[in-house]
Design a protein around this motif. Sequence first.
Motif, PDB file in Angstrom:
ATOM      1  N   THR A  98       0.817  -1.222   0.000  1.00  0.00           N
ATOM      2  CA  THR A  98       0.000   0.000   0.000  1.00  0.00           C
ATOM      3  C   THR A  98       0.847   1.267   0.000  1.00  0.00           C
ATOM      4  OG1 THR A  98      -0.153  -0.202   2.416  1.00  0.00           O
ATOM      5  CG2 THR A  98      -2.028  -1.024   1.124  1.00  0.00           C
ATOM      6  N   GLY A  99       2.169   1.116  -0.061  1.00  0.00           N
ATOM      7  CA  GLY A  99       3.008   2.306  -0.035  1.00  0.00           C
ATOM      8  C   GLY A  99       4.461   1.969   0.193  1.00  0.00           C
ATOM      9  N   ILE A 100       5.239   2.974   0.499  1.00  0.00           N
ATOM     10  CA  ILE A 100       6.693   2.838   0.566  1.00  0.00           C
ATOM     11  C   ILE A 100       7.141   1.908   1.684  1.00  0.00           C
ATOM     12  CG2 ILE A 100       8.816   4.125   1.091  1.00  0.00           C
ATOM     13  CD1 ILE A 100       7.599   6.454  -0.546  1.00  0.00           C
ATOM     14  N   TRP A 101       6.506   2.001   2.878  1.00  0.00           N
ATOM     15  CA  TRP A 101       6.974   1.165   3.980  1.00  0.00           C
ATOM     16  C   TRP A 101       6.620  -0.299   3.768  1.00  0.00           C
ATOM     17  CZ3 TRP A 101      10.845   2.715   6.444  1.00  0.00           C
ATOM     18  CH2 TRP A 101      11.025   4.072   6.727  1.00  0.00           C
ATOM     19  N   SER A 102       5.467  -0.593   3.214  1.00  0.00           N
ATOM     20  CA  SER A 102       5.152  -1.990   2.916  1.00  0.00           C
ATOM     21  C   SER A 102       6.060  -2.516   1.810  1.00  0.00           C
ATOM     22  CB  SER A 102       3.674  -2.148   2.541  1.00  0.00           C
ATOM     23  OG  SER A 102       3.275  -1.241   1.547  1.00  0.00           O
ATOM     24  N   GLU A 103       6.440  -1.662   0.870  1.00  0.00           N
ATOM     25  CA  GLU A 103       7.370  -2.068  -0.185  1.00  0.00           C
ATOM     26  C   GLU A 103       8.737  -2.426   0.396  1.00  0.00           C
ATOM     27  OE1 GLU A 103       7.425   1.129  -2.957  1.00  0.00           O
ATOM     28  OE2 GLU A 103       5.412   0.720  -3.730  1.00  0.00           O
ATOM     29  N   LYS A 104       9.201  -1.653   1.372  1.00  0.00           N
ATOM     30  CA  LYS A 104      10.477  -1.957   2.010  1.00  0.00           C
ATOM     31  C   LYS A 104      10.413  -3.300   2.745  1.00  0.00           C
ATOM     32  CE  LYS A 104      12.046   2.839   2.659  1.00  0.00           C
ATOM     33  NZ  LYS A 104      13.350   2.748   1.994  1.00  0.00           N
ATOM     34  N   ALA A 105       9.298  -3.564   3.402  1.00  0.00           N
ATOM     35  CA  ALA A 105       9.133  -4.842   4.100  1.00  0.00           C
ATOM     36  C   ALA A 105       9.133  -6.003   3.107  1.00  0.00           C
ATOM     37  CB  ALA A 105       7.836  -4.831   4.904  1.00  0.00           C
ATOM     38  N   ILE A 106       8.491  -5.808   1.974  1.00  0.00           N
ATOM     39  CA  ILE A 106       8.433  -6.840   0.930  1.00  0.00           C
ATOM     40  C   ILE A 106       9.830  -7.156   0.413  1.00  0.00           C
ATOM     41  CG2 ILE A 106       7.716  -7.235  -1.463  1.00  0.00           C
ATOM     42  CD1 ILE A 106       5.136  -5.607  -0.698  1.00  0.00           C
ATOM     43  N   LYS A 107      10.585  -6.121   0.115  1.00  0.00           N
ATOM     44  CA  LYS A 107      11.938  -6.305  -0.424  1.00  0.00           C
ATOM     45  C   LYS A 107      12.796  -7.135   0.515  1.00  0.00           C
ATOM     46  CE  LYS A 107      15.972  -3.710  -2.070  1.00  0.00           C
ATOM     47  NZ  LYS A 107      16.553  -2.353  -2.294  1.00  0.00           N
ATOM     48  N   GLU A 108      12.694  -6.889   1.806  1.00  0.00           N
ATOM     49  CA  GLU A 108      13.512  -7.610   2.770  1.00  0.00           C
ATOM     50  C   GLU A 108      13.033  -9.041   2.944  1.00  0.00           C
ATOM     51  OE1 GLU A 108      16.973  -7.552   5.020  1.00  0.00           O
ATOM     52  OE2 GLU A 108      16.122  -6.032   3.681  1.00  0.00           O
ATOM     53  N   ALA A 109      11.730  -9.252   2.994  1.00  0.00           N
ATOM     54  CA  ALA A 109      11.186 -10.600   3.197  1.00  0.00           C
ATOM     55  C   ALA A 109      11.558 -11.535   2.056  1.00  0.00           C
ATOM     56  CB  ALA A 109       9.667 -10.530   3.348  1.00  0.00           C
ATOM     57  N   LYS A 110      11.685 -10.992   0.867  1.00  0.00           N
ATOM     58  CA  LYS A 110      12.031 -11.818  -0.303  1.00  0.00           C
ATOM     59  C   LYS A 110      13.417 -12.439  -0.183  1.00  0.00           C
ATOM     60  CE  LYS A 110       9.111  -9.720  -3.881  1.00  0.00           C
ATOM     61  NZ  LYS A 110       9.085  -8.930  -5.138  1.00  0.00           N
ATOM     62  N   ARG A 111      14.218 -11.944   0.713  1.00  0.00           N
ATOM     63  CA  ARG A 111      15.551 -12.518   0.939  1.00  0.00           C
ATOM     64  C   ARG A 111      15.476 -13.882   1.626  1.00  0.00           C
ATOM     65  NH1 ARG A 111      19.952  -9.116   1.762  1.00  0.00           N
ATOM     66  NH2 ARG A 111      20.340 -10.074   3.790  1.00  0.00           N
ATOM     67  N   SER A 327      10.717  11.472  -0.902  1.00  0.00           N
ATOM     68  CA  SER A 327      10.332  10.615  -2.024  1.00  0.00           C
ATOM     69  C   SER A 327       9.051  11.073  -2.711  1.00  0.00           C
ATOM     70  CB  SER A 327      10.159   9.173  -1.543  1.00  0.00           C
ATOM     71  OG  SER A 327       9.109   9.092  -0.588  1.00  0.00           O
ATOM     72  N   VAL A 328       8.257  11.904  -2.037  1.00  0.00           N
ATOM     73  CA  VAL A 328       6.970  12.315  -2.621  1.00  0.00           C
ATOM     74  C   VAL A 328       6.798  13.828  -2.686  1.00  0.00           C
ATOM     75  CG1 VAL A 328       5.793  10.188  -1.951  1.00  0.00           C
ATOM     76  CG2 VAL A 328       5.794  12.124  -0.374  1.00  0.00           C
ATOM     77  N   GLY A 329       7.554  14.568  -1.876  1.00  0.00           N
ATOM     78  CA  GLY A 329       7.439  16.020  -1.896  1.00  0.00           C
ATOM     79  C   GLY A 329       6.168  16.518  -1.238  1.00  0.00           C
ATOM     80  N   GLY A 330       5.789  17.748  -1.585  1.00  0.00           N
ATOM     81  CA  GLY A 330       4.608  18.346  -0.991  1.00  0.00           C
ATOM     82  C   GLY A 330       4.792  18.636   0.481  1.00  0.00           C
ATOM     83  N   MET A 331       3.676  18.653   1.198  1.00  0.00           N
ATOM     84  CA  MET A 331       3.677  18.930   2.638  1.00  0.00           C
ATOM     85  C   MET A 331       3.114  17.722   3.391  1.00  0.00           C
ATOM     86  SD  MET A 331       4.769  21.986   2.350  1.00  0.00           S
ATOM     87  CE  MET A 331       4.958  22.982   0.874  1.00  0.00           C
ATOM     88  N   ARG A 332       3.416  17.664   4.657  1.00  0.00           N
ATOM     89  CA  ARG A 332       2.847  16.617   5.498  1.00  0.00           C
ATOM     90  C   ARG A 332       2.839  17.098   6.936  1.00  0.00           C
ATOM     91  NH1 ARG A 332       5.918  10.943   6.199  1.00  0.00           N
ATOM     92  NH2 ARG A 332       7.594  12.485   6.389  1.00  0.00           N
ATOM     93  N   ALA A 333       1.671  17.013   7.545  1.00  0.00           N
ATOM     94  CA  ALA A 333       1.539  17.333   8.966  1.00  0.00           C
ATOM     95  C   ALA A 333       1.292  16.032   9.723  1.00  0.00           C
ATOM     96  CB  ALA A 333       0.383  18.299   9.194  1.00  0.00           C
ATOM     97  N   SER A 334       2.224  15.652  10.565  1.00  0.00           N
ATOM     98  CA  SER A 334       2.047  14.469  11.404  1.00  0.00           C
ATOM     99  C   SER A 334       1.494  14.925  12.746  1.00  0.00           C
ATOM    100  CB  SER A 334       3.376  13.727  11.570  1.00  0.00           C
ATOM    101  OG  SER A 334       3.783  13.188  10.333  1.00  0.00           O
ATOM    102  N   ILE A 335       0.311  14.432  13.064  1.00  0.00           N
ATOM    103  CA  ILE A 335      -0.429  14.930  14.228  1.00  0.00           C
ATOM    104  C   ILE A 335      -0.607  13.809  15.254  1.00  0.00           C
ATOM    105  CG2 ILE A 335      -1.524  16.874  13.092  1.00  0.00           C
ATOM    106  CD1 ILE A 335      -3.952  15.176  12.494  1.00  0.00           C
ATOM    107  N   TYR A 336       0.524  13.308  15.725  1.00  0.00           N
ATOM    108  CA  TYR A 336       0.530  12.206  16.677  1.00  0.00           C
ATOM    109  C   TYR A 336      -0.077  12.622  18.015  1.00  0.00           C
ATOM    110  CZ  TYR A 336       3.815  10.216  13.277  1.00  0.00           C
ATOM    111  OH  TYR A 336       4.398   9.747  12.135  1.00  0.00           O
ATOM    112  N   ASN A 337      -0.155  11.647  18.914  1.00  0.00           N
ATOM    113  CA  ASN A 337      -0.819  11.865  20.206  1.00  0.00           C
ATOM    114  C   ASN A 337      -0.338  13.104  20.948  1.00  0.00           C
ATOM    115  OD1 ASN A 337      -2.294   9.518  19.833  1.00  0.00           O
ATOM    116  ND2 ASN A 337      -1.057   8.280  21.217  1.00  0.00           N
TER     117      ASN A 337
END
Length: 359
Positions: A98-111, A327-337
């Motif tokens: 579904t995105g970059i972090w799941s792609e990174k997990a996939i790449k590693e698991a394939k090893r 990797s994607v640009g634009g803006m991002r507001a992370s509004i954690y707890n």
Amino acid sequence: MRAYNFCAGPAALPTAVLEKAQRELLNWQGTGVSIMEMSHRSKDYVAVAEKAEANLRQLLNIPKNYKVLFLQGGATLQFSAIPLNFFGKNAKADYIKTGIWSEKAIKEAKRYGEVNVVDAIAEIDGKMAILPAESWPLSTDASYVHYCENETIGGLQFKTIPQTTAPLVADLSSSILSAPIDVSQFGLIYAGAQKNIGPAGLTIVIVRDDLLDQAKPEIPSLLKYANQAANESMLNTPATYSWYLAGLVFEWLLEQGGVDAIYQQNLAKAKCLYDYIDQSDFYNNPIAPAHRSLMNVPFTLVNESLEALFLQQAEEHHLLNLAGHRSVGGMRASIYNAVPLEAVQALVEFMDKFAQAHR
């Protein structure tokens, strides 16, 4: 004054937690030493570690048949640790992309084994969305199904827990403790600490007991969940200060009323920001409303040439770390707890003034 910090990680920590840590820094509870100078096997530190686990169990209502591990290496190390721990009997798994972090997990698991990649991203009316789990072509013999519940970079989040036959493994790095979740529906949950748990250097793994005998024989001893569980996450020296600070955050969350209460605050923050973006013709959010992240809000300016000025003036207004991922640009507001509602309200006020000035 403290600035409003919208960083995706390492992220904002509750001011009350930082103040308590500051007070205790040189002399923890009258011991005459800092807790970061204390042996992890001392009676005092073991009590701190045990209390942190007990409070996390209370916050997430973790069943007794799950081990809670306080590990190192970030969630990224778990991309390797998970297949190494679960591929011992059947080296095959389903991974939902579904995105970059799941792609990174996939790449590693394939090893380490066979990975069936399910591309679950779709575009609906020009917005990114997640295909329903019922449509996923899952394997009949997978050891587990892995997904990233909230894609920090893209701002795409699952709103329900996928129903799978194989044990469900979830990366909750950017959403853990932000909303209620039924731990019993998972085989394993993992999360880097540096968003909603505490400072960088700590990773939480919550794993069901019956899955601890699935490891590949060549797994490094430090990565083997059964070893860590048997040694109370102290097979080697753990990230003691990060663990201590996580414990303070857990105490703070309980003082706020727990996960249910913080979830209501998070809903209000997200609504404030998304509602403003949706009514604006100056800003845009690329995610379909049904799949928008509660924690990470990406947005773009209609006029991209204004982005640098937007970020510069935002910093001048003490609104920090609003640049999107490289990797994607634009803006991002992370509004954690730990990001208060007034921070989001200040951001919306600034966004509106900036839009009025640059139409």
